[in-house]
Design an enzyme around this catalytic site. Structure first.
Site, PDB file in Angstrom:
ATOM      1  N   HIS A 299       0.826  -1.200   0.000  1.00 53.32           N
ATOM      2  CA  HIS A 299       0.000   0.000   0.000  1.00 53.32           C
ATOM      3  C   HIS A 299       0.865   1.257   0.000  1.00 53.32           C
ATOM      4  CE1 HIS A 299      -3.077  -2.929   1.905  1.00 53.32           C
ATOM      5  NE2 HIS A 299      -2.871  -3.152   0.618  1.00 53.32           N
TER       6      HIS A 299
HETATM    7  C1  LIG Z   1      -0.610  -9.244  -2.804  1.00 49.96           C
HETATM    8  C2  LIG Z   1      -1.391  -7.956  -2.767  1.00 49.96           C
HETATM    9  C3  LIG Z   1      -2.418  -7.820  -1.852  1.00 49.96           C
HETATM   10  C4  LIG Z   1      -3.153  -6.639  -1.798  1.00 49.96           C
HETATM   11  N1  LIG Z   1      -4.176  -6.565  -0.890  1.00 49.96           N
HETATM   12  C5  LIG Z   1      -4.897  -5.428  -0.817  1.00 49.96           C
HETATM   13  C6  LIG Z   1      -5.974  -5.324   0.111  1.00 49.96           C
HETATM   14  O1  LIG Z   1      -6.280  -6.253   0.861  1.00 49.96           O
HETATM   15  N2  LIG Z   1      -6.676  -4.163   0.160  1.00 49.96           N
HETATM   16  C7  LIG Z   1      -6.376  -3.107  -0.635  1.00 49.96           C
HETATM   17  O2  LIG Z   1      -7.048  -2.066  -0.554  1.00 49.96           O
HETATM   18  N3  LIG Z   1      -5.356  -3.185  -1.536  1.00 49.96           N
HETATM   19  C8  LIG Z   1      -4.625  -4.306  -1.636  1.00 49.96           C
HETATM   20  N4  LIG Z   1      -3.585  -4.381  -2.535  1.00 49.96           N
HETATM   21  C9  LIG Z   1      -3.245  -3.166  -3.320  1.00 49.96           C
HETATM   22  C10 LIG Z   1      -4.066  -3.051  -4.587  1.00 49.96           C
HETATM   23  O3  LIG Z   1      -3.753  -4.149  -5.413  1.00 49.96           O
HETATM   24  C11 LIG Z   1      -3.738  -1.708  -5.265  1.00 49.96           C
HETATM   25  O4  LIG Z   1      -4.154  -0.643  -4.411  1.00 49.96           O
HETATM   26  C12 LIG Z   1      -4.459  -1.534  -6.598  1.00 49.96           C
HETATM   27  O5  LIG Z   1      -4.225  -2.610  -7.469  1.00 49.96           O
HETATM   28  C13 LIG Z   1      -3.988  -0.247  -7.254  1.00 49.96           C
HETATM   29  O6  LIG Z   1      -4.678  -0.068  -8.459  1.00 49.96           O
HETATM   30  P1  LIG Z   1      -4.042   0.741  -9.657  1.00 49.96           P
HETATM   31  O7  LIG Z   1      -5.011   0.644 -10.779  1.00 49.96           O
HETATM   32  O8  LIG Z   1      -3.636   2.098  -9.171  1.00 49.96           O
HETATM   33  O9  LIG Z   1      -2.686  -0.005 -10.032  1.00 49.96           O
HETATM   34  P2  LIG Z   1      -2.470  -1.494 -10.558  1.00 49.96           P
HETATM   35  O10 LIG Z   1      -3.584  -2.391 -10.157  1.00 49.96           O
HETATM   36  O11 LIG Z   1      -1.076  -1.854 -10.147  1.00 49.96           O
HETATM   37  O12 LIG Z   1      -2.547  -1.329 -12.134  1.00 49.96           O
HETATM   38  C14 LIG Z   1      -1.533  -0.672 -12.841  1.00 49.96           C
HETATM   39  C15 LIG Z   1      -1.493  -1.215 -14.241  1.00 49.96           C
HETATM   40  O13 LIG Z   1      -0.574  -0.437 -15.003  1.00 49.96           O
HETATM   41  C16 LIG Z   1       0.241  -1.293 -15.792  1.00 49.96           C
HETATM   42  N5  LIG Z   1       1.510  -0.592 -16.049  1.00 49.96           N
HETATM   43  C17 LIG Z   1       2.482  -0.254 -15.154  1.00 49.96           C
HETATM   44  N6  LIG Z   1       3.491   0.365 -15.800  1.00 49.96           N
HETATM   45  C18 LIG Z   1       3.147   0.446 -17.104  1.00 49.96           C
HETATM   46  C19 LIG Z   1       3.789   0.977 -18.252  1.00 49.96           C
HETATM   47  N7  LIG Z   1       4.976   1.583 -18.207  1.00 49.96           N
HETATM   48  N8  LIG Z   1       3.167   0.853 -19.447  1.00 49.96           N
HETATM   49  C20 LIG Z   1       1.964   0.250 -19.540  1.00 49.96           C
HETATM   50  N9  LIG Z   1       1.302  -0.276 -18.474  1.00 49.96           N
HETATM   51  C21 LIG Z   1       1.895  -0.171 -17.278  1.00 49.96           C
HETATM   52  C22 LIG Z   1       0.383  -2.552 -14.934  1.00 49.96           C
HETATM   53  O14 LIG Z   1       0.719  -3.658 -15.771  1.00 49.96           O
HETATM   54  C23 LIG Z   1      -0.999  -2.668 -14.312  1.00 49.96           C
HETATM   55  O15 LIG Z   1      -1.880  -3.393 -15.131  1.00 49.96           O
HETATM   56  C24 LIG Z   1      -2.843  -5.563  -2.657  1.00 49.96           C
HETATM   57  C25 LIG Z   1      -1.820  -5.706  -3.600  1.00 49.96           C
HETATM   58  C26 LIG Z   1      -1.095  -6.889  -3.650  1.00 49.96           C
HETATM   59  C27 LIG Z   1       0.000  -7.020  -4.686  1.00 49.96           C
END
Ligand SMILES: Cc1cc2nc3c(=O)[nH]c(=O)nc-3n(C[C@H](O)[C@H](O)[C@H](O)COP(=O)(O)OP(=O)(O)OC[C@H]3O[C@@H](n4cnc5c(N)ncnc54)[C@H](O)[C@@H]3O)c2cc1C
Ligand code: SF4
Length: 459
Positions: free
Chosen positions: A387
């Site tokens: 996080h």
């Molecule tokens: C094991 C684990 C457990 C978790 N448990 C919880 C929980 O219990 N509760 C909670 O609230 N949160 C939890 N989280 C956190 C949660 O997963 C994140 O808060 C959430 O996924 C963030 O969403 P996002 O869309 O900002 O980023 P992400 O879901 O990381 O999506 C980002 C996307 O951008 C893509 N990307 C990155 N760089 C590039 C680039 N240069 N070019 C093109 N594409 C790119 C990636 O491939 C990905 O698909 C957990 C995470 C993990 C790994």
């Protein structure tokens, strides 16, 4: 209040209110099929939910997860101490659920192989299960996989994005023209893309000026493990969001007088599923190898439970992200560098909250309790949490925020930067519900305002 802030603290207002975001939280919960029990429905406090939550306009779309043995014991002990336990809200389906896009997710079977794995039941809500299949059916949507974005290209006066450069799976560099760019690549990569592309002024910790990279924060986890001689937990069963939790020591829910810190966190007993090999809790003092260790593992692996804290971390002048001067990726571009440590405020908070975990654990009558407190400096080695927040924070003042309240770059208005990178500090909650709500909030602003009149949404 100003006197309570720790030295060098740069925590600040979000520039938005819960009331503005409530509808978006609700949308996120409905699309992602969140299971939980409402604690505050339109201002009415309901038994069984979180009495501290902001008023919600609707209940969760799904009922809460079942109660594990550890969760039931925790709830009982917490109640006996005067706390108000409730089911942890979860994005694993508690029943088969079809969302407003007509997409169906299966029910969780508590298989225990949850957090780092794909789900055999299709029970985990994520963009892949709750949104993308509907988008793929839309004729004006195209998904280009394995496209690694390396730069957002700006026009000559650096006030407008004109294209995005990505490298495809065959190593070809492609320039994709764009009217509007949404950076949605997680906290670190959002900030890195901004720095690599020259969007906004990089943060300088010496002068405390600049905004991109500023206010990076993390989560402060701690807790206790309670060991029993007379209780068995069947901990091979579980689910990523299965648990019972109290919010009595989060944020401003309790009196901080004389405690010497600000902030707080949630305290929970989670039953995530103890996987073989990776999970072998033994009491402190057990030999680390040999027959005594084996005996302890065999005895305690299913006779122990943990009570943990997900604690807030304030933002500080000394915690930030920038481009690494040494390390580069395969394309020769600087990696993002994280400069971070916990401060005295977080150590005191962690000490206090871990003490509350110990109190609850003691009420369960274990034979031994091990406490895992925050001591010393931050180490990146043990897994603590994923996080990560900040670095491109939202706010009302361009001098202290990289994006406005609609997550629109102050400097390049056709770039929106979406994700926990926008959090001004790390609250004592997990981030994804707020990330989802902010995403809908920004999407609404783009659709209803920006597209009608492209330009800054806040002047
Ligand atoms: C094991 C684990 C457990 C978790 N448990 C919880 C929980 O219990 N509760 C909670 O609230 N949160 C939890 N989280 C956190 C949660 O997963 C994140 O808060 C959430 O996924 C963030 O969403 P996002 O869309 O900002 O980023 P992400 O879901 O990381 O999506 C980002 C996307 O951008 C893509 N990307 C990155 N760089 C590039 C680039 N240069 N070019 C093109 N594409 C790119 C990636 O491939 C990905 O698909 C957990 C995470 C993990 C790994
Ligand atoms: S525990 Fe996790 S992986 Fe197993 S069925 Fe439930 S959601 Fe799926």
């Amino acid at each position: 209040m100003a006197r309570a802030l720790p030295p060098d603290c740069t925590s600040q207002d979000w520039g938005i209110t819960y009331a503005e975001l409530e509808r978006q939280f609700d949308r996120f919960e409905q699309v992602y099929g969140i299971g939980g029990a409402a604690g505050n429905l339109n201002g009415q406090i309901l038994a069984g939910g979180n009495p501290f939550e902001g008023p919600r306009s609707r209940d969760y779309p799904n009922p809460p997860m079942k109660e594990s043995h550890a969760g039931a014991l925790f709830s009982h002990a917490a109640r006996s101490l005067g706390f108000r336990p409730f089911p942890m809200p979860s994005a694993t389906m508690t029943r088969a659920y079809t969302n407003s896009y007509g997409l169906t997710m299966g029910p969780c079977v508590y298989c225990g192989y949850c957090a780092p794995f794909g789900c055999e039941m299709g029970a985990k809500a994520s963009p892949q299960t709750a949104v993308l299949p509907a988008l793929l059916a839309s004729p004006n949507y195209e998904l280009r996989t394995l496209a690694n974005v390396v730069r957002v290209n700006l026009d000559s006066d650096r006030r407008r994005a004109v294209s995005v450069t990505y490298v495809d799976s065959r190593g070809r560099e492609v320039e994709q023209p764009a009217e509007l760019v949404l950076l949605t690549s997680f906290t670190f990569n959002n900030v890195r893309q901004m720095l690599l592309s020259g969007i906004g002024t990089p943060y300088d910790p010496v002068t405390n000026r600049g905004v991109v990279g500023r206010n990076y924060a993390y989560q402060c986890s701690s807790g206790v493990t309670a060991f029993f001689e007379d209780k068995v937990f069947n901990s091979f069963m579980g689910s990523g969001g299965l648990g019972r939790v109290i919010d009595d020591y989060n944020g401003d829910n309790f009196d901080h007088a004389g405690l010497g810190f600000i902030g707080g966190g949630f305290i929970s007993a989670a039953s995530l599923g103890s996987r073989p090999i990776v999970s072998h809790p033994v009491p402190a003092g057990t030999p680390t190898w040999g027959s005594a260790w084996k005996r302890a593992v065999a005895h305690y692996s299913d006779r122990s439970m943990s009570i943990g804290v997900g604690g807030a971390v304030q933002s500080y002048r000394t915690n930030y992200l920038d481009l690494d001067p040494t390390y580069r990726d395969a394309f020769g571009l600087p990696l993002v560098r994280m400069t971070f440590d916990f401060h005295e405020n977080e150590r005191r908070m962690s000490d206090f909250l871990t003490g509350r975990c110990e109190e609850i654990a003691k009420a369960l009558g274990p034979s031994k309790i091990d406490a895992n407190r925050h001591r010393g400096r931050y180490s990146i080695v043990p897994y603590q949490s994923t996080h990560n927040t900040g670095g491109a924070v939202m706010g009302a003042d361009p001098a202290t925020s990289a994006v406005n309240k609609y997550l629109q770059s102050w400097d390049v208005p056709n770039v929106f930067v979406i994700g926990a990178s926008a959090f001004p500090q790390n609250a004592g909650y997990n981030p994804t519900g707020t990330v989802g709500a902010l995403t809908y909030w920004a999407a609404d602003a783009i659709k209803n305002h920006y597209l009608n009149s492209p330009g800054p949404l806040v002047t």
